[in-house]
Write an enzyme that holds these catalytic residues in place. Structure first.
Site, PDB file in Angstrom:
ATOM      1  N   HIS A  38      31.648  45.341  46.427  1.00 41.55           N
ATOM      2  CA  HIS A  38      32.862  44.826  46.046  1.00 41.55           C
ATOM      3  C   HIS A  38      33.213  45.320  44.635  1.00 41.55           C
ATOM      4  O   HIS A  38      34.453  45.232  44.194  1.00 41.55           O
ATOM      5  CB  HIS A  38      32.624  43.351  46.103  1.00 41.55           C
ATOM      6  CG  HIS A  38      31.949  42.494  45.013  1.00 41.55           C
ATOM      7  ND1 HIS A  38      30.786  42.188  45.105  1.00 41.55           N
ATOM      8  CD2 HIS A  38      32.232  42.299  43.771  1.00 41.55           C
ATOM      9  CE1 HIS A  38      30.377  41.482  43.986  1.00 41.55           C
ATOM     10  NE2 HIS A  38      31.146  41.491  43.203  1.00 41.55           N
ATOM     11  N   ASP A  68      26.698  44.380  50.762  1.00 38.28           N
ATOM     12  CA  ASP A  68      27.545  44.409  49.545  1.00 38.28           C
ATOM     13  C   ASP A  68      26.646  45.505  48.507  1.00 38.28           C
ATOM     14  O   ASP A  68      26.269  44.988  47.437  1.00 38.28           O
ATOM     15  CB  ASP A  68      27.631  43.197  48.864  1.00 38.28           C
ATOM     16  CG  ASP A  68      28.655  43.124  47.831  1.00 38.28           C
ATOM     17  OD1 ASP A  68      29.094  44.121  47.515  1.00 38.28           O
ATOM     18  OD2 ASP A  68      28.939  41.918  47.176  1.00 38.28           O
ATOM     19  N   SER A 139      28.182  41.142  38.301  1.00 36.78           N
ATOM     20  CA  SER A 139      28.128  41.630  39.644  1.00 36.78           C
ATOM     21  C   SER A 139      27.601  43.206  39.839  1.00 36.78           C
ATOM     22  O   SER A 139      28.147  44.076  38.878  1.00 36.78           O
ATOM     23  CB  SER A 139      29.181  41.643  40.668  1.00 36.78           C
ATOM     24  OG  SER A 139      29.621  40.237  40.751  1.00 36.78           O
TER      25      SER A 139
END
Length: 361
Positions: A38, A68, A139
């Site tokens: 992402h 992911d 992230s």
């Protein structure tokens, strides 16, 4: 813990796209940058910046929307240390972990936490639940155990969850790396339907050759095209002789090096403001009063630009409303900021004892 944090300083990498910023980390054994899918979504290439190599564009060579995970090609000119992939299977509730990354676009941050659940299931995938503080931008960064091994990828936080974070266990990453390398190819994706890896030479007209589901290859992603004010700003940056793709560092934000100064340009759509901030140098440790007096005098004399202090940074700023902004006036104003930034930082250092930013580390 300090030794672990120092080890990862040149392993953890800041990633920027026109849409977001995030974190990645380099695995030397496989010669890959690892991050979340992402973080790089909808981008065939991204900007990477790290302590062991110059800022540059690299290609996205693998995307895995199911778990992911994404892989980027290794940066050129990189001399980066080796870190090991551990095993999340030896993690226990109560173990201490470190979450490392670049939160909120900042440079390098490490937070300690405790594992509260090693098998938190979401959508059929098990995650490590912990309370090491994570923020937007973390992230894709590594979750590290007390032995300095990567045990997970920091993936998401619980909204209003009092620092509850979730990291993808390293076993998913290790298995994906092994599968990717065994194929001996680049430019691939994982089919979210059947979980097989699909490569550029096996994809069938945009569909998975195993199950027929539609899949997207990294190299086939659309090239980012700005519109409106953002397009005008990018034209100005390009006409100034700078690589605009390398300057993009998130939504409506650009960073450019001019001499020793770092210049950040942002467009705030809600307020209609375009700001340019040139980070010049650092306040001196002593005899600061003459420098303050000089900055105040220059604020009175310098038309359209303003000096300010943010913590220790000395900043020269430009402010424009978008209704007065066009390619011609914008180019003149931004070029004026660039020229004055390059002019003032030398004066502040040589005559008033300010410090170059790299000296403050």
């Amino acid at each position: 813990m300090k030794d672990i944090i120092d080890l990862y300083r040149n392993v953890v990498i800041q990633i920027a796209t026109p849409y977001s910023t995030g974190t990645g980390f380099y695995i030397k054994d496989s010669n890959l940058i690892v991050t979340n899918e992402h973080v790089v979504r909808d981008n065939a290439e991204v900007v990477v910046d790290g302590g062991g190599f110059p800022k540059q564009l690299v290609k996205v060579i693998f995307i895995d929307p199911k778990y992911d995970i994404a892989f980027l090609e290794s940066p050129q000119g990189a001399e980066l240390p080796t870190v090991s992939l551990g095993t999340d299977r030896i993690l226990h509730e109560g173990d201490q972990v470190i979450a490392i990354g670049h939160p909120l676009g900042l440079k390098y941050s490490a937070t300690n936490g405790i594992v509260s659940n090693t098998r938190h299931e979401i959508g059929g995938i098990l995650y490590i639940q912990h309370d090491a503080a994570l923020s937007p931008g973390n992230s894709g960064g590594p979750l590290v155990n007390g032995d300095g091994e990567v045990v997970g990828i920091n993936t998401f936080i619980m909204r209003d969850g009092n620092s509850i974070g979730f990291s993808l266990p390293v076993r998913y990453l290790a298995a994906t790396i092994a599968e990717f390398i065994a194929a001996g190819k680049t430019g691939s994706t994982r089919c979210t339907s059947c979980s097989n890896l699909v490569f550029e030479d096996t994809i069938e007209n945009g569909y998975c050759p195993y199950c027929g589901a539609k899949v997207q290859m990294p190299a086939k992603l659309d090239v980012y095209e700005p519109t409106g004010i953002s397009k005008t700003i990018e034209e100005i940056i390009t006409n100034g002789g700078y690589n605009v793709r390398l300057a993009r560092v998130g939504p409506n934000k650009w960073e450019i090096a001019k001499g020793s100064a770092k210049i950040s340009i942002s467009y705030h759509e809600k307020t209609g403001l375009i700001t340019g901030d040139a980070y010049l140098c650092i306040l001196p440790k002593e005899n600061i009063k003459p420098l303050y007096e000089y900055l105040l005098r220059q604020n009175y004399k310098t038309e359209g630009l303003t000096f300010s202090i943010r913590e220790q940074d000395i900043i020269l700023s430009l402010l424009i409303f978008d209704r007065y902004f066009n390619a011609d006036t914008g180019f003149q104003l931004i070029q004026h900021l660039f020229e004055k930034a390059d002019f003032y930082d030398n004066i502040l250092v040589e005559q008033y004892g300010a410090r170059w930013k790299q000296e403050s580390v």
